[in-house]
Scaffold this active site. Structure first.
Site, PDB file in Angstrom:
ATOM      1  N   HIS A 110       0.774  -1.186   0.069  1.00  0.00           N
ATOM      2  CA  HIS A 110       0.252   0.046  -0.032  1.00  0.00           C
ATOM      3  C   HIS A 110       0.920   1.342   0.087  1.00  0.00           C
ATOM      4  CE1 HIS A 110       0.327   0.891   4.690  1.00  0.00           C
ATOM      5  NE2 HIS A 110       0.523  -0.437   4.526  1.00  0.00           N
ATOM      6  N   ASP A 140      -0.240   4.468   1.135  1.00  0.00           N
ATOM      7  CA  ASP A 140      -0.369   5.631   2.038  1.00  0.00           C
ATOM      8  C   ASP A 140       0.422   5.222   3.319  1.00  0.00           C
ATOM      9  OD1 ASP A 140      -2.225   3.150   2.459  1.00  0.00           O
ATOM     10  OD2 ASP A 140      -3.379   4.317   3.845  1.00  0.00           O
ATOM     11  N   ASP A 150       6.270   1.419   6.797  1.00  0.00           N
ATOM     12  CA  ASP A 150       4.844   0.905   6.405  1.00  0.00           C
ATOM     13  C   ASP A 150       4.136   1.698   5.415  1.00  0.00           C
ATOM     14  OD1 ASP A 150       2.551  -0.353   6.919  1.00  0.00           O
ATOM     15  OD2 ASP A 150       2.263   0.441   8.857  1.00  0.00           O
ATOM     16  N   GLU A 175      -4.942   1.910   2.858  1.00  0.00           N
ATOM     17  CA  GLU A 175      -4.757   0.711   3.617  1.00  0.00           C
ATOM     18  C   GLU A 175      -4.975   1.009   5.314  1.00  0.00           C
ATOM     19  OE1 GLU A 175      -3.019  -2.845   6.024  1.00  0.00           O
ATOM     20  OE2 GLU A 175      -2.537  -0.590   5.649  1.00  0.00           O
ATOM     21  N   ASP A 219       3.979  -6.822   3.495  1.00  0.00           N
ATOM     22  CA  ASP A 219       3.736  -5.530   4.571  1.00  0.00           C
ATOM     23  C   ASP A 219       3.886  -6.189   6.122  1.00  0.00           C
ATOM     24  OD1 ASP A 219       2.748  -3.251   5.632  1.00  0.00           O
ATOM     25  OD2 ASP A 219       0.573  -3.733   5.369  1.00  0.00           O
ATOM     26  N   HIS A 228       3.915   3.599  12.517  1.00  0.00           N
ATOM     27  CA  HIS A 228       2.872   4.670  12.888  1.00  0.00           C
ATOM     28  C   HIS A 228       3.541   5.665  14.012  1.00  0.00           C
ATOM     29  CE1 HIS A 228      -0.803   2.161  11.806  1.00  0.00           C
ATOM     30  NE2 HIS A 228       0.219   1.971  10.837  1.00  0.00           N
TER      31      HIS A 228
END
Length: 418
Positions: A85, A87, A148, A182, A205, A388
């Site tokens: 992904h 994003d 990520d 995602e 991922d 994150h």
């Protein structure tokens, strides 16, 4: 064994290029993609694919990137897709990312220069103990890194370039698929699986070197609305039934020593309130409910409603509405019907000289939903860590092993075909 190597630094160059492009998604946006800036990366990826010779590479109106590496074998090989992904998480800024390479890591604390309060310590990141002598990439301290899942993007792109440049490495038709959104749970909402035309897939991922994940949570979302009784606070005795207080009482009545994210691990599920808003007359709480076992997932939902009913007895003039909706299900239900997908992934990791770590995901991936949409899809490591957050990091050497694993998967499917 294919002869891939990263001696020219192309892998980290790709990753750093992608990491610098802001692709943060937005859960409050109704559009697809949720942010137009995700298409900036999508267009860059398409340009690179076209330059490799992948002539059908395109980005569609919704921000999905598609491309095909043609088969170079006479065997009838299932069509395999590799997916990542584009994003990055809304949890931490993705604007003006400044990737830093820390060569020959020796276990020291990594103090990030733009905010020296952000320190990556081995004691807090135990996977760093396996990175002695490796090159670690971090951000500068004010943003996430975006490994990520831009590590996965770079690894798939590097493997694609290798396969296009080495026609002697035999493989079937390979599909490349990059998704938006995602991180906000909408990664495959508008995926065109007919256009993709793949039989099986692998998301790239995952976290730790060597991990392959064939199991996720099953997931429900719940919305509780309580309608209370409003009254002037100066004359409210015996009349007011505050919806805010009712929901607060319900939350306090739920288990606190179990069934919460902070008290569970491994295969344990939970009921987790994630949002609350309201006034005296009406209030709303939203929950995510998770478990690996569907029967237990259902029992968690039943426990939530039983708790609500017990509290509501004390508020005879108020009412509630609880809606529980399925979000995704444990992809193991599907993958167990196609054991060769995971088996070939395990073999590919082993051929890369890496110890396999078969794991379960305490969450979901695009692969969770793709599996139930008819495209069985386990998850392979990309090497991303502390995602994150501003402490996010990735190892170049782990990324190289992921590229090798992707190439090995393509080769193994061809070898096993007739």
């Amino acid at each position: 064994m294919s002869k891939y190597n990263n001696s020219n630094g192309s892998l980290q160059n790709r990753f750093i290029k992608y990491a610098k492009i802001d692709t943060q998604s937005d859960p409050g946006s109704p559009t697809c993609p949720s942010t137009e800036k995700q298409k900036n990366l999508g267009r860059a990826l398409v340009a690179e694919l076209l330059e490799m010779g992948i002539s059908d590479a395109e980005i569609d109106i919704n921000g999905y990137v598609y491309g095909t590496i043609p088969s170079n074998t006479t065997k009838q090989v299932p069509v395999i897709c590799f997916c990542s992904h584009m994003d990055t998480s809304p949890d931490s800024s993705g604007e003006n990312v400044k990737p830093i390479i820390h060569d020959n890591y020796q276990g020291e604390d990594l103090i990030l220069p733009d905010d020296n309060k952000v320190i990556i310590k081995m004691a807090e990141h135990p996977d760093l103990q396996h990175q002695i002598g490796n090159s670690i990439i971090t951000a500068s301290g004010t943003t996430l890194l975006g490994a990520d899942n831009k590590a996965g993007l770079a690894e798939i792109m590097e493997a694609a370039a290798f396969l296009m440049q080495n026609p002697d490495v035999k493989h079937g038709t390979i599909k490349i698929f990059f998704t938006p959104d995602e991180e906000i749970g909408r990664g495959v909402d508008k995926a065109d699986l007919k256009k993709l035309a793949a039989d099986f897939a692998y998301t790239i991922d995952g976290e730790t070197l060597g991990s392959i994940e064939d199991e996720t949570f099953s997931a429900d979302g719940a919305k509780l609305t309580v309608t209370g009784v409003s009254a002037h606070p100066g004359f409210a005795k015996g009349k007011m039934e505050s919806a805010i207080r009712i929901i607060t009482e319900i939350l306090n009545a739920l288990p606190t020593d179990t069934l919460t994210p902070e008290t569970t691990q491994l295969k344990e599920g939970f009921i987790h309130p994630v949002a609350f808003k309201g006034q005296v007359e009406e209030a709303e709480a939203q929950f995510i409910i998770r478990d690996f076992d569907n029967a237990k997932l259902q029992s968690h939902g039943e426990l939530l409603e039983e708790t609500i009913k017990k509290v509501m007895v004390n508020y005879p003039n108020s009412s509630y509405n609880l809606q529980i909706k399925a979000q995704y299900r444990n992809m193991k239900e599907v993958l167990d019907q196609h054991p060769q997908i995971v088996a070939y992934g395990v073999e590919a990791i082993t051929r890369a000289g890496v110890v396999v770590k078969k794991q379960s995901i305490r969450g979901g991936t695009d692969g969770s939903r793709l599996s139930f949409m008819g495209l069985p899809c386990p998850n392979i490591f990309a090497g991303e860590h502390a995602f994150h957050s501003k402490q996010e990091w990735v190892s170049i050497q782990d990324m190289e092993k992921a590229v090798q694993t992707i190439i090995n998967i393509a080769c193994i499917w061809e070898e096993k075909a007739k």
